[in-house]
Design an enzyme around this catalytic site. Structure first.
Site, PDB file in Angstrom:
ATOM      1  N   GLY A  12       0.775  -1.230   0.000  1.00  0.00           N
ATOM      2  CA  GLY A  12       0.000   0.000   0.000  1.00  0.00           C
ATOM      3  C   GLY A  12       0.805   1.277   0.000  1.00  0.00           C
ATOM      4  N   ASN A  14       1.367   3.191  -2.578  1.00  0.00           N
ATOM      5  CA  ASN A  14       0.610   4.174  -3.356  1.00  0.00           C
ATOM      6  C   ASN A  14      -0.589   4.683  -2.564  1.00  0.00           C
ATOM      7  OD1 ASN A  14       1.751   4.802  -6.018  1.00  0.00           O
ATOM      8  ND2 ASN A  14       1.622   2.604  -6.367  1.00  0.00           N
ATOM      9  N   LEU A  91      -3.874  -6.776  -7.818  1.00  0.00           N
ATOM     10  CA  LEU A  91      -3.426  -7.814  -8.743  1.00  0.00           C
ATOM     11  C   LEU A  91      -4.530  -8.801  -9.110  1.00  0.00           C
ATOM     12  CD1 LEU A  91       0.087  -8.486  -7.178  1.00  0.00           C
ATOM     13  CD2 LEU A  91      -0.551  -6.901  -9.004  1.00  0.00           C
ATOM     14  N   ILE A  94     -10.379  -6.961 -12.778  1.00  0.00           N
ATOM     15  CA  ILE A  94     -11.643  -6.296 -12.455  1.00  0.00           C
ATOM     16  C   ILE A  94     -12.740  -6.887 -13.341  1.00  0.00           C
ATOM     17  CG2 ILE A  94     -12.846  -4.057 -12.485  1.00  0.00           C
ATOM     18  CD1 ILE A  94     -10.695  -4.245 -10.355  1.00  0.00           C
ATOM     19  N   ASN A 108      -5.975   3.336 -12.773  1.00  0.00           N
ATOM     20  CA  ASN A 108      -4.915   2.407 -12.375  1.00  0.00           C
ATOM     21  C   ASN A 108      -3.568   3.117 -12.499  1.00  0.00           C
ATOM     22  OD1 ASN A 108      -3.717  -0.219 -11.798  1.00  0.00           O
ATOM     23  ND2 ASN A 108      -3.138  -0.288 -13.956  1.00  0.00           N
ATOM     24  N   HIS A 110       0.339   2.233 -13.321  1.00  0.00           N
ATOM     25  CA  HIS A 110       1.177   1.174 -13.889  1.00  0.00           C
ATOM     26  C   HIS A 110       2.623   1.658 -13.913  1.00  0.00           C
ATOM     27  CE1 HIS A 110       2.075  -2.423 -16.166  1.00  0.00           C
ATOM     28  NE2 HIS A 110       2.861  -1.677 -16.920  1.00  0.00           N
ATOM     29  N   ASP A 151      -4.185  -2.741 -19.119  1.00  0.00           N
ATOM     30  CA  ASP A 151      -3.335  -1.543 -19.283  1.00  0.00           C
ATOM     31  C   ASP A 151      -3.575  -0.840 -20.623  1.00  0.00           C
ATOM     32  OD1 ASP A 151      -2.120  -2.194 -16.805  1.00  0.00           O
ATOM     33  OD2 ASP A 151      -0.681  -3.491 -17.807  1.00  0.00           O
TER      34      ASP A 151
END
Length: 196
Positions: A12, A14, A91, A94, A108, A110, A151
């Site tokens: 966590g 981020n 990870l 969705i 998201n 990346h 992505d």
């Protein structure tokens, strides 16, 4: 006030960058309502609890099949009436139903400059290993909207980071987090919260 939910799988960092940015007024007009992890041991859940934020584990292991897990995840997200869902090192794929329901409200982070080093199998250290193996001189991070691909959604922000001689995947990962991820993810949330 933008109601934010953060989905995480690990430490966590981020999430912490987001919480710090809110505390410091870098992100305005937004509040994290819930942190959801697929991993009950994710330190991110502890970070959320320390901030007085609901911290939930919804794991595929606790459901007989993917559909049951997806339904529970979507029901939980819906119950918080979120305006924005942030995937911060989440990870798990969705569900398409969630992507459709929250179109352009899921973002998201990346750890590369998309479209480089992305797609199925490119996450965490694997991204940085691939960048070093390819010999790129510049890498970075990207915040993008989530669509049905991996992505592939529209890019919101990118920040470049220099690859240095002698970098290991771990060293490069840390530099990308510090110089790019922890800066552009809060910046993107603030932009969305304030319609900038």
């Amino acid at each position: 006030m933008l109601r934010v939910g953060v989905l995480v799988s690990g430490g966590g960092t981020n999430l912490q960058a987001i919480l710090d940015a809110i505390d410091q007024g870098v992100i305005t007009n937004a509040a994290v309502q819930v942190v959801i992890s697929n991993n009950k041991n994710a330190y991110a859940l502890e970070r959320a609890r320390n901030h007085g934020i609901d911290a939930l584990c919804i794991s595929p292991k606790d459901y007989p099949d993917r559909e049951g897990f997806y339904a529970a995840l979507l029901d939980t997200v819906d119950s918080y009436e979120l305006d924005l869902i942030v995937l911060a090192g989440y990870l798990v794929t969705i569900p398409a139903k969630m992507i459709q329901k929250y179109r352009n409200r899921i973002i998201n982070i990346h750890p590369s400059l998309l479209p480089s080093f992305c797609g199925v199998g490119y996450y965490g250290l694997k991204v940085h290993e691939a960048a070093l193996a390819r010999g790129v001189k510049i890498t970075g991070a990207t915040v993008h909207y989530v669509d049905e691909g991996t992505d592939t959604g529209p890019i919101i922000l990118q920040k470049a980071v220099e690859v240095k001689e002698g970098d290991t995947p771990q060293v490069l990962q840390r530099r990308v987090m510090e110089e790019a991820e922890w800066k552009i993810l809060p910046q993107a949330i603030n932009m969305i919260a304030n319609k900038a």
